[in-house]
Design a protein around this motif. Structure first.
Motif, PDB file in Angstrom:
ATOM      1  N   TYR A 282       0.833  -1.213   0.000  1.00 36.76           N
ATOM      2  CA  TYR A 282       0.000   0.000   0.000  1.00 36.76           C
ATOM      3  C   TYR A 282       0.864   1.257   0.000  1.00 36.76           C
ATOM      4  CZ  TYR A 282      -3.398   3.472   1.574  1.00 36.76           C
ATOM      5  OH  TYR A 282      -4.186   4.585   1.683  1.00 36.76           O
ATOM      6  N   GLU A 283       1.935   1.219   0.791  1.00 41.70           N
ATOM      7  CA  GLU A 283       2.857   2.364   0.793  1.00 41.70           C
ATOM      8  C   GLU A 283       3.509   2.530  -0.572  1.00 41.70           C
ATOM      9  OE1 GLU A 283       3.277   4.626   3.074  1.00 41.70           O
ATOM     10  OE2 GLU A 283       1.803   3.665   4.383  1.00 41.70           O
ATOM     11  N   LYS A 284       3.871   1.404  -1.208  1.00 40.48           N
ATOM     12  CA  LYS A 284       4.428   1.485  -2.552  1.00 40.48           C
ATOM     13  C   LYS A 284       3.418   2.072  -3.534  1.00 40.48           C
ATOM     14  CE  LYS A 284       7.774  -2.318  -2.312  1.00 40.48           C
ATOM     15  NZ  LYS A 284       8.129  -3.661  -2.851  1.00 40.48           N
ATOM     16  N   GLN A 285       2.146   1.659  -3.375  1.00 45.29           N
ATOM     17  CA  GLN A 285       1.108   2.176  -4.262  1.00 45.29           C
ATOM     18  C   GLN A 285       0.931   3.683  -4.071  1.00 45.29           C
ATOM     19  OE1 GLN A 285      -2.787   0.639  -3.520  1.00 45.29           O
ATOM     20  NE2 GLN A 285      -3.623   1.318  -5.465  1.00 45.29           N
ATOM     21  N   LYS A 286       0.914   4.109  -2.813  1.00 49.28           N
ATOM     22  CA  LYS A 286       0.783   5.547  -2.561  1.00 49.28           C
ATOM     23  C   LYS A 286       1.971   6.305  -3.145  1.00 49.28           C
ATOM     24  CE  LYS A 286       0.242   5.860   1.891  1.00 49.28           C
ATOM     25  NZ  LYS A 286      -0.026   6.500   3.209  1.00 49.28           N
ATOM     26  N   ARG A 287       3.151   5.746  -2.942  1.00 50.80           N
ATOM     27  CA  ARG A 287       4.340   6.403  -3.489  1.00 50.80           C
ATOM     28  C   ARG A 287       4.299   6.395  -5.005  1.00 50.80           C
ATOM     29  NH1 ARG A 287      10.629   4.637  -2.321  1.00 50.80           N
ATOM     30  NH2 ARG A 287      11.583   6.104  -3.776  1.00 50.80           N
ATOM     31  N   PHE A 288       3.823   5.285  -5.587  1.00 50.40           N
ATOM     32  CA  PHE A 288       3.726   5.190  -7.041  1.00 50.40           C
ATOM     33  C   PHE A 288       2.791   6.264  -7.599  1.00 50.40           C
ATOM     34  CE2 PHE A 288       1.549   3.462 -10.799  1.00 50.40           C
ATOM     35  CZ  PHE A 288       2.630   3.237 -11.631  1.00 50.40           C
ATOM     36  N   VAL A 289       1.605   6.380  -6.974  1.00 52.32           N
ATOM     37  CA  VAL A 289       0.643   7.406  -7.424  1.00 52.32           C
ATOM     38  C   VAL A 289       1.232   8.798  -7.259  1.00 52.32           C
ATOM     39  CG1 VAL A 289      -1.618   8.421  -6.959  1.00 52.32           C
ATOM     40  CG2 VAL A 289      -1.343   5.936  -6.948  1.00 52.32           C
ATOM     41  N   SER A 290       1.917   9.010  -6.129  1.00 51.43           N
ATOM     42  CA  SER A 290       2.539  10.319  -5.891  1.00 51.43           C
ATOM     43  C   SER A 290       3.613  10.613  -6.931  1.00 51.43           C
ATOM     44  CB  SER A 290       3.132  10.346  -4.477  1.00 51.43           C
ATOM     45  OG  SER A 290       3.835  11.553  -4.252  1.00 51.43           O
ATOM     46  N   ASP A 291       4.431   9.583  -7.252  1.00 48.82           N
ATOM     47  CA  ASP A 291       5.489   9.800  -8.224  1.00 48.82           C
ATOM     48  C   ASP A 291       4.942  10.040  -9.632  1.00 48.82           C
ATOM     49  OD1 ASP A 291       7.463   9.584  -6.329  1.00 48.82           O
ATOM     50  OD2 ASP A 291       7.750   7.433  -6.620  1.00 48.82           O
ATOM     51  N   VAL A 292       3.883   9.270  -9.999  1.00 54.29           N
ATOM     52  CA  VAL A 292       3.267   9.488 -11.306  1.00 54.29           C
ATOM     53  C   VAL A 292       2.710  10.897 -11.391  1.00 54.29           C
ATOM     54  CG1 VAL A 292       1.364   8.806 -12.805  1.00 54.29           C
ATOM     55  CG2 VAL A 292       2.770   7.059 -11.729  1.00 54.29           C
TER      56      VAL A 292
ATOM     57  N   PHE B 103      10.172   4.581  -9.951  1.00 64.46           N
ATOM     58  CA  PHE B 103      10.373   6.004  -9.668  1.00 64.46           C
ATOM     59  C   PHE B 103      11.433   6.248  -8.592  1.00 64.46           C
ATOM     60  CE2 PHE B 103       5.932   5.853 -11.183  1.00 64.46           C
ATOM     61  CZ  PHE B 103       6.048   6.683 -12.290  1.00 64.46           C
ATOM     62  N   TYR B 104      12.181   5.203  -8.234  1.00 62.39           N
ATOM     63  CA  TYR B 104      13.156   5.408  -7.168  1.00 62.39           C
ATOM     64  C   TYR B 104      14.451   5.961  -7.731  1.00 62.39           C
ATOM     65  CZ  TYR B 104      15.926   4.765  -2.989  1.00 62.39           C
ATOM     66  OH  TYR B 104      16.721   4.999  -1.893  1.00 62.39           O
TER      67      TYR B 104
ATOM     68  N   LEU C  71      12.066   4.830 -14.106  1.00 66.39           N
ATOM     69  CA  LEU C  71      11.391   3.565 -14.391  1.00 66.39           C
ATOM     70  C   LEU C  71      12.280   2.581 -15.137  1.00 66.39           C
ATOM     71  CD1 LEU C  71       7.867   4.845 -15.510  1.00 66.39           C
ATOM     72  CD2 LEU C  71       8.457   3.816 -13.328  1.00 66.39           C
ATOM     73  N   GLY C  72      13.446   3.019 -15.578  1.00 68.66           N
ATOM     74  CA  GLY C  72      14.286   2.178 -16.431  1.00 68.66           C
ATOM     75  C   GLY C  72      14.670   0.859 -15.798  1.00 68.66           C
ATOM     76  N   LEU C  73      15.227   0.919 -14.596  1.00 67.44           N
ATOM     77  CA  LEU C  73      15.660  -0.324 -13.941  1.00 67.44           C
ATOM     78  C   LEU C  73      14.477  -1.232 -13.617  1.00 67.44           C
ATOM     79  CD1 LEU C  73      18.505   0.947 -11.569  1.00 67.44           C
ATOM     80  CD2 LEU C  73      18.714  -0.216 -13.777  1.00 67.44           C
TER      81      LEU C  73
END
Length: 491
Positions: free
Chosen positions: A268-278, A441-442, A457-459
């Motif tokens: 869930y934290e990854k999802q939140k971070r993913f949405v934030s990064d997008v 997005f890291y 997103l490359g790696l």
């Protein structure tokens, strides 16, 4: 054959199968009861205990009564056997003749309230029956004797007596058959039945009461888990089940649920971070497009320079967003395991040389890209995707390596696998950042800017493609000394 005769023929089978029919009937009744009534799990467990206890009680009741009656009748048969055997002892010594034996048998039958029949197994086959035996009219066949036991309440037993015939001095045999009326034992059976039923009913309520309390104690951790689970929500993902109060399988269940919640929380934290990064990645190009669109609206009609600049910037940002969306679609397909690979045979060493040459041509930082000589390696993979991941790793090495640095690329065969090494002398990756470099997005804190370009997103894409081909990766890196990525692919 009469219906009564047919019933008596099948009766032994019915008697043998009766416990199974009884248990099956009780089970079906309980299943219907459980389905029709909404019981809690505690009550269902208690009812299961009680139903099992009732079935055991019924079987115990039947066997106790039957065992008691059989024991009493066998004791009485043994007593009569001794009387009759003593009579034949006197017959052997010549004191009693057959008439005396008949009188003695009638006397014993009257005193013991039973029927007695003696059958001499010799040439004469003489039979002596007491009057009570003749009055009982007990049948000889096994089937009819079962009917007599049920309908006439009579039980028979047979014993053998050996004696010396005083006339011939030979050893002869007599069959002693004794008929017992069961009605004589009704009083004892009733007393025993009342005692057994009292104990069974007392045990029933005892198990009901203490079983309910024990089940409540055992299931208490489940109630606690339920209350804790009710508190868990999107806004409260840190709540966990108390493992200390659970035991055995419930403790294992609580640990498993906590582990699941931990994984869900991480995802869930990854999802939140993913949405934030997008959102972060899309905000800048959208803002640029809006800015240039406003410039076009104000001055674009009169000033051609502004018109050309705005159109070019909008096109660049649109391409940037298109690349971002395509990369995200690639990752989504990888997650859904729907990423398609067009595999073909090609030489990996030639593809590596091609990518190294292209990267050297467009390299603005002018680092030295060294492609070490490789032996011809023929592989069966998706060539376009292999080219994509090679570009990703080489581009990353170029981005994070200073102009005076060097980038080495080589490939070889190890354990029937194609192994590719890409090593640079760049800024390296810290130990803290290393486990997360393949996350979407890291970027490490020092480089998490738009100066190096890309979306981070490359790696992630490279990892999805490599794993999709059944390969794996290794990373070695040291801060300010460089990084080495190792790609291992099946041939």
């Amino acid at each position: 054959m009469t219906s009564k005769k047919k019933f008596l023929l099948k009766l032994p089978i019915y008697i043998l199968l009766s416990p199974f029919y009884l248990i099956k009937g009780i089970r079906n009744a309980l299943q219907y009861l459980f389905k029709s009534l909404k019981f809690s799990i505690r009550r269902k467990i208690t009812l299961n205990y009680l139903s099992l206890y009732v079935m055991i009680g019924i079987v115990t009741f039947v066997f106790m009564l039957g065992g008691f009656m059989r024991n009493e009748l066998e004791l009485k048969s043994g007593k009569i056997y001794i009387y009759v055997d003593n009579t034949f002892d006197k017959h052997e010594s010549g004191v009693y003749d057959l008439d005396d034996i008949t009188k003695r048998i009638n006397a014993i039958a009257e005193v013991e309230n039973c029927g007695i029949e003696l059958t001499f197994i010799n040439d004469s086959n003489h039979v002596i029956s007491s009057e009570r035996y003749l009055n009982y009219n007990y049948p000889d066949s096994i089937i009819d004797s079962i009917g007599a036991f049920i309908y006439n309440k009579m039980y028979s037993s047979k014993k053998i007596i050996y004696y010396i015939n005083p006339t011939t001095d030979n050893m002869d045999t007599v069959t002693l058959k004794i008929i017992h009326p069961i009605t004589l034992y009704y009083k004892q059976l009733n007393t025993l039945s009342i005692m057994l039923l009292t104990c069974i009913v007392f045990g029933f309520f005892f198990i009901w009461f203490f079983g309910s309390l024990n089940n409540k104690r055992i299931l208490k951790p489940i109630y606690a888990m339920t209350k804790t689970a009710e508190k868990i929500s999107i806004t409260n993902m840190n709540e966990r089940l108390d493992v200390s109060k659970a035991k055995y399988e419930l403790k294992d269940l609580a640990i498993t649920i906590n582990d699941m919640l931990n994984r869900l929380n991480v995802d869930y934290e990854k999802q939140k971070r993913f949405v934030s990064d997008v959102s972060h990645e899309l905000r800048t190009p959208i803002s640029i497009v809006n800015g240039y669109a406003s410039m076009l609206k104000r001055w674009g009609k009169e000033d051609e320079a502004i018109l050309d600049e705005s159109i070019e910037a909008i096109i660049d940002e649109a391409k940037n967003m298109q690349v971002l969306v395509e990369n995200l679609l690639t990752l989504v397909r990888a997650d859904n395991q729907s990423l398609k690979f067009n595999k073909e045979e090609f030489y990996m060493n030639e593809l590596i040389e091609e990518v190294a040459t292209e990267s050297l041509m467009i390299n603005a930082k002018k680092q030295e890209i060294v492609c070490e000589p490789c032996e011809p390696i023929k592989v069966f993979l998706d060539m376009q995707m292999m080219k994509q991941i090679l570009r990703i790793f080489v581009d990353n090495a170029v981005k994070y390596t200073p102009p005076s640095g060097r980038i080495f690329i080589k490939c070889l065969i190890e354990d029937s696998n194609c192994v590719i090494h890409i090593k640079d002398s760049g800024i390296g990756i810290s130990k803290e950042d290393l486990p997360f470099i393949f996350d979407r997005f890291y970027r490490s804190d020092e480089s998490r800017t738009r100066d190096t370009g890309g979306h981070g997103l490359g790696l992630s894409i490279a990892k999805a493609i490599i794993l999709g081909h059944g390969g794996r990766m290794k990373v070695k890196s040291k801060k300010n000394e460089g990084s080495e990525f190792t790609i291992i692919l099946p041939i």
